[in-house]
Design a protein around this motif. Sequence first.
Motif, PDB file in Angstrom:
ATOM      1  N   ILE A  11       2.614   8.492  -4.291  1.00 20.93           N
ATOM      2  CA  ILE A  11       3.934   8.809  -4.839  1.00 20.93           C
ATOM      3  C   ILE A  11       4.070   8.199  -6.218  1.00 20.93           C
ATOM      4  O   ILE A  11       3.807   7.011  -6.420  1.00 20.93           O
ATOM      5  N   SER A  14       9.778   5.440  -8.447  1.00 24.52           N
ATOM      6  CA  SER A  14      10.388   4.588  -7.428  1.00 24.52           C
ATOM      7  C   SER A  14      11.905   4.592  -7.498  1.00 24.52           C
ATOM      8  O   SER A  14      12.555   3.590  -7.224  1.00 24.52           O
ATOM      9  N   GLY A  18      11.584   9.031  -4.993  1.00 22.15           N
ATOM     10  CA  GLY A  18      10.293   8.470  -4.630  1.00 22.15           C
ATOM     11  C   GLY A  18      10.371   7.543  -3.431  1.00 22.15           C
ATOM     12  O   GLY A  18       9.508   7.580  -2.542  1.00 22.15           O
ATOM     13  N   LEU A  19      11.418   6.724  -3.369  1.00 23.63           N
ATOM     14  CA  LEU A  19      11.547   5.787  -2.253  1.00 23.63           C
ATOM     15  C   LEU A  19      11.913   6.501  -0.955  1.00 23.63           C
ATOM     16  O   LEU A  19      11.459   6.099   0.124  1.00 23.63           O
ATOM     17  N   ALA A  22       8.814   7.868   0.284  1.00 23.46           N
ATOM     18  CA  ALA A  22       7.994   6.787   0.837  1.00 23.46           C
ATOM     19  C   ALA A  22       8.451   6.407   2.243  1.00 23.46           C
ATOM     20  O   ALA A  22       7.632   6.177   3.136  1.00 23.46           O
ATOM     21  N   PRO A  32       2.008   5.515   2.580  1.00 24.20           N
ATOM     22  CA  PRO A  32       2.076   5.891   1.163  1.00 24.20           C
ATOM     23  C   PRO A  32       1.934   4.721   0.211  1.00 24.20           C
ATOM     24  O   PRO A  32       2.329   3.583   0.518  1.00 24.20           O
ATOM     25  N   VAL A  34       3.212   3.767  -3.561  1.00 27.02           N
ATOM     26  CA  VAL A  34       4.191   4.142  -4.576  1.00 27.02           C
ATOM     27  C   VAL A  34       3.814   3.464  -5.889  1.00 27.02           C
ATOM     28  O   VAL A  34       3.828   2.231  -5.980  1.00 27.02           O
ATOM     29  N   GLN A  36       5.113   2.559  -9.232  1.00 25.36           N
ATOM     30  CA  GLN A  36       6.520   2.445  -9.607  1.00 25.36           C
ATOM     31  C   GLN A  36       6.861   2.920 -11.005  1.00 25.36           C
ATOM     32  O   GLN A  36       8.002   3.278 -11.275  1.00 25.36           O
ATOM     33  N   THR A  70      13.891  -0.109  -1.699  1.00 25.71           N
ATOM     34  CA  THR A  70      12.508  -0.585  -1.847  1.00 25.71           C
ATOM     35  C   THR A  70      12.099  -1.415  -0.637  1.00 25.71           C
ATOM     36  O   THR A  70      11.009  -1.246  -0.073  1.00 25.71           O
ATOM     37  N   ALA A  78       5.276   1.333   3.416  1.00 26.68           N
ATOM     38  CA  ALA A  78       4.882   1.797   2.081  1.00 26.68           C
ATOM     39  C   ALA A  78       4.404   0.611   1.245  1.00 26.68           C
ATOM     40  O   ALA A  78       4.872  -0.514   1.416  1.00 26.68           O
ATOM     41  N   MET A  80       3.977  -0.874  -2.633  1.00 24.50           N
ATOM     42  CA  MET A  80       4.442  -0.728  -4.005  1.00 24.50           C
ATOM     43  C   MET A  80       3.390  -1.243  -4.982  1.00 24.50           C
ATOM     44  O   MET A  80       2.835  -2.327  -4.792  1.00 24.50           O
TER      45      MET A  80
END
Length: 324
Positions: A11, A14, A18-19, A22, A32, A34, A36, A70, A78, A80
């Motif tokens: 992804i 963020s 996107g979140l 996720a 996933p 992400v 950011q 997040t 997920a 980050m």
Amino acid sequence: MTATHSTRMLILGSGPAGLSAAIYGARAGMAPIVVQGLQPGGQLTITTDVENYPGFADVIQGPWLMEQMTKQAEHVGAQMMWDTIVEVDLTQRPFRLVGDGGTVYYGDVLVIATGAQAKWLGVPGEQELGGKGVSACATCDGFFYRGKKVTVIGGGNTAVEEALYLTNHSDDVTLIHRRDSLRAEKILQERLFAHPNIKVLWNQKVDSFVDGGGTAGLVAIDLIDTVTGEKSRHETEGGFVAIGHAPATALFQGHLKLDEDGYIAVETGSTRTSVPGVFACGDVMDKVYRQAVTAAGTGCMAALDAERFLAEADFEKKRETVAA
């Protein structure tokens, strides 16, 4: 050595889109990653009061909302990554993307949620008064100016739509345009000119936004006549810059189909792009609504579309293996 990360779902972005992707992707077991981007959390991290996101009776802060989203995404699985993608290869799966530090990311599917940025005038006082009278979204912030004198800057569809929307909250709306005619669609112009609470100032360019000092925020906009050069001051309590948005799609030019305005083109009613296995959600594909809640909704759609794509691809791969 160059770091490499592989995942079922990669992804980019963020923000709410996107979140949300996720969260749904992680719950579907796709683990996933992400990436950011330059602005973790998206535009809501520079938004103060948020009053229209469902689920909160009291006003919440944009940065806090993105922090919670997040944490929720990380809680369900997920990962980050603080990185910015500078190179993409969408010619084969898994897709290959490269970060600005050389880190390589592989994803069986790719969800693009890189968003869009409002265009600004770049005049004195604009950024300093952001959230204190200057905004780029009437739908987001118009409620805070109910009963006040407000002003919209621009001449296209967005500007006219914002001016019309603001009449729900204000009886004194002014549209400022630097030319002597609007670029907006005729039907929108007719509605604008017919509205008793909207007046238009023609051939006026914004020179600066005026700070009233202390807690006053915006109190006026200094203007320059584009024909005569004459300077004037327009008193207002809310200034809405509506000169368009720029989608963050430069990275995908030549790789994905974009529409005439540079947004990623998706199939109607879905988040599928011109490349199978690549999905787009949020403001990078939505030039109409551009709200946190709609971005989150399309993020959910992208994750569901991606999960179905992978399930079908896995099924076909198994069937080919059995046939062989």
